[in-house]
Design an enzyme around this catalytic site. Structure first.
Site, PDB file in Angstrom:
ATOM      1  CG  MET A 183      21.483  -2.316  -8.009  1.00 35.10           C
ATOM      2  SD  MET A 183      21.281  -1.874  -6.278  1.00 35.10           S
ATOM      3  CE  MET A 183      21.045  -0.119  -6.413  1.00 35.10           C
ATOM      4  CG  HIS A 241      22.163   0.729 -16.436  1.00 36.10           C
ATOM      5  ND1 HIS A 241      21.011   1.384 -16.080  1.00 36.10           N
ATOM      6  CD2 HIS A 241      22.815   0.456 -15.278  1.00 36.10           C
ATOM      7  CE1 HIS A 241      20.957   1.495 -14.760  1.00 36.10           C
ATOM      8  NE2 HIS A 241      22.040   0.944 -14.249  1.00 36.10           N
ATOM      9  CD  GLN A 256      24.102  -1.809  -3.659  1.00 33.39           C
ATOM     10  OE1 GLN A 256      24.525  -2.891  -4.048  1.00 33.39           O
ATOM     11  NE2 GLN A 256      24.216  -0.703  -4.389  1.00 33.39           N
TER      12      GLN A 256
HETATM   13  O1  PAF Z   1      25.901   0.353  -9.314  1.00 31.99           O
HETATM   14  C1  PAF Z   1      25.023  -0.484  -9.058  1.00 31.99           C
HETATM   15  O2  PAF Z   1      24.002  -0.570  -9.736  1.00 31.99           O
HETATM   16  C2  PAF Z   1      25.210  -1.404  -7.850  1.00 31.99           C
HETATM   17  O3  PAF Z   1      25.861  -0.755  -6.808  1.00 31.99           O
HETATM   18  C3  PAF Z   1      25.893  -2.730  -8.203  1.00 31.99           C
HETATM   19  C4  PAF Z   1      27.331  -2.511  -8.685  1.00 31.99           C
HETATM   20  C5  PAF Z   1      25.117  -3.467  -9.264  1.00 31.99           C
HETATM   21  C6  PAF Z   1      25.977  -3.626  -6.952  1.00 31.99           C
HETATM   22  O4  PAF Z   1      24.711  -3.893  -6.454  1.00 31.99           O
END
Ligand code: PAF
Length: 306
Positions: free
Chosen positions: A43, A50, A74
């Site tokens: 995100m 990341h 979400q």
């Molecule tokens: O972990 C995240 O950043 C989010 O939940 C994902 C897996 C990109 C889904 O939107």
């Protein structure tokens, strides 16, 4: 053709693509040539955690795609969708430095042109633990991840172990729906004091930021207890709660000791690996952490639910 970004320094990559059709076009030739594609779904507001996923993907695939999409489905009505941190320029720079080929950053209208009639619910995994605190969250995650899998059709997809329940939900969805994608879990990256790297850490006050190190100290204690022979999951969870309660800035934590493979409950820590899952608020920021650990070799595992 997808729009190429101005190069960062001498680096020509990544290509920034915002439309699904452009991404599919960009991936068709590499796919025909047999290149493996690694997908890192994010995100955005990328950090060292990341980049550990990206580095692993870079080492294992011919082509690396990072998706950046703050997925509205979400987030609950009172959650931090509007204030979720965003920094596309910074993200692109980091992706360039780590050799990402394509950044896919769709907008909401491209991902959800009409309200969705289809939702993926990996029950009961999606309704326990964090799913019980955040109704609908894992349905939103599973659905957007399935969309990303269908759009990118990667060979491998990379997820952080920090979001352990999310990783478990995705693995189960991939098995249930026969996606031909290897799901790779990547160990949590930590700051020097043990705090798990997270996009939300920047929203901690300086005082909460230093207090938050208590979470990994509590998990260290849990690991030492299990390694030292503690077999009662309730005693381990209680010790974690007590350690966190010793930090006055921490809110009330949710602590669970579960089977690592299924997130099923257990009465006794036996042979199978277990995971200690913690969520704890610091001010308005909810921090998540986890520690997976070997069970007791040879012991009897008494499972309540799978
Ligand atoms: O972990 C995240 O950043 C989010 O939940 C994902 C897996 C990109 C889904 O939107």
């Amino acid at each position: 053709m997808p729009k190429a970004l101005a190069p960062y320094g001498s680096m020509m990559k990544p290509i920034l693509i915002s439309r699904i059709a452009d991404l599919r076009a960009a991936l068709s030739a590499p796919r025909r040539e047999g290149q493996s594609i690694g997908l890192v779904p994010t995100m955005g507001y990328l950090h060292r955690g990341h980049m550990a996923l990206v580095d692993q993907a870079r080492g294992e695939n011919g082509l690396v795609v990072v998706s950046i999409f703050v997925n509205p489905t979400q987030f609950g009505p009172n959650e931090d969708l509007d204030t979720y941190p965003r920094d596309l320029e910074g993200d692109l720079k980091l992706c360039a430095e780590h050799g990402v080929d394509i950044v896919f950053a769709p907008d909401v209208a491209d991902m959800y042109p009409e309200s969705m009639a289809t939702t993926i619910d990996v029950a009961p995994l999606s309704t326990i633990l964090i799913g019980a605190q955040r109704p609908g969250h894992f349905q939103g995650v599973a659905t957007v991840v399935a969309k990303l899998f269908n759009i990118v059709q990667p060979s491998r997809a990379y997820f952080g172990e920090k979001d352990f329940q999310q990783l478990t939900v995705v693995r189960r969805m991939v098995r249930d729906l026969s996606f031909d994608i290897a799901i790779v879990g990547v160990p949590t990256v930590r700051e020097a004091d043990g705090l798990a790297a997270s996009s939300r850490n920047v929203r901690l006050s300086p005082e909460d930021r230093s207090a938050a190190a208590v979470v990994s100290r509590a998990l260290d204690l849990a690991e030492a207890m299990v390694a030292g022979g503690e077999r009662d999951p309730a005693a381990v969870a209680q010790a974690v709660r007590q350690t966190i309660a010793g930090e006055s800035r921490a809110g009330t934590p949710a602590v669970d000791v579960r089977l690592a493979a299924t997130l099923g409950e257990l009465d006794v820590i036996g042979a199978a690996p277990v995971v200690v899952l913690v969520t704890v608020p610091f001010g308005s920021v909810l921090l998540l952490d986890q520690r997976e650990m070997a069970g007791a070799a040879g012991a009897n595992q008494k499972r309540k639910t799978a």
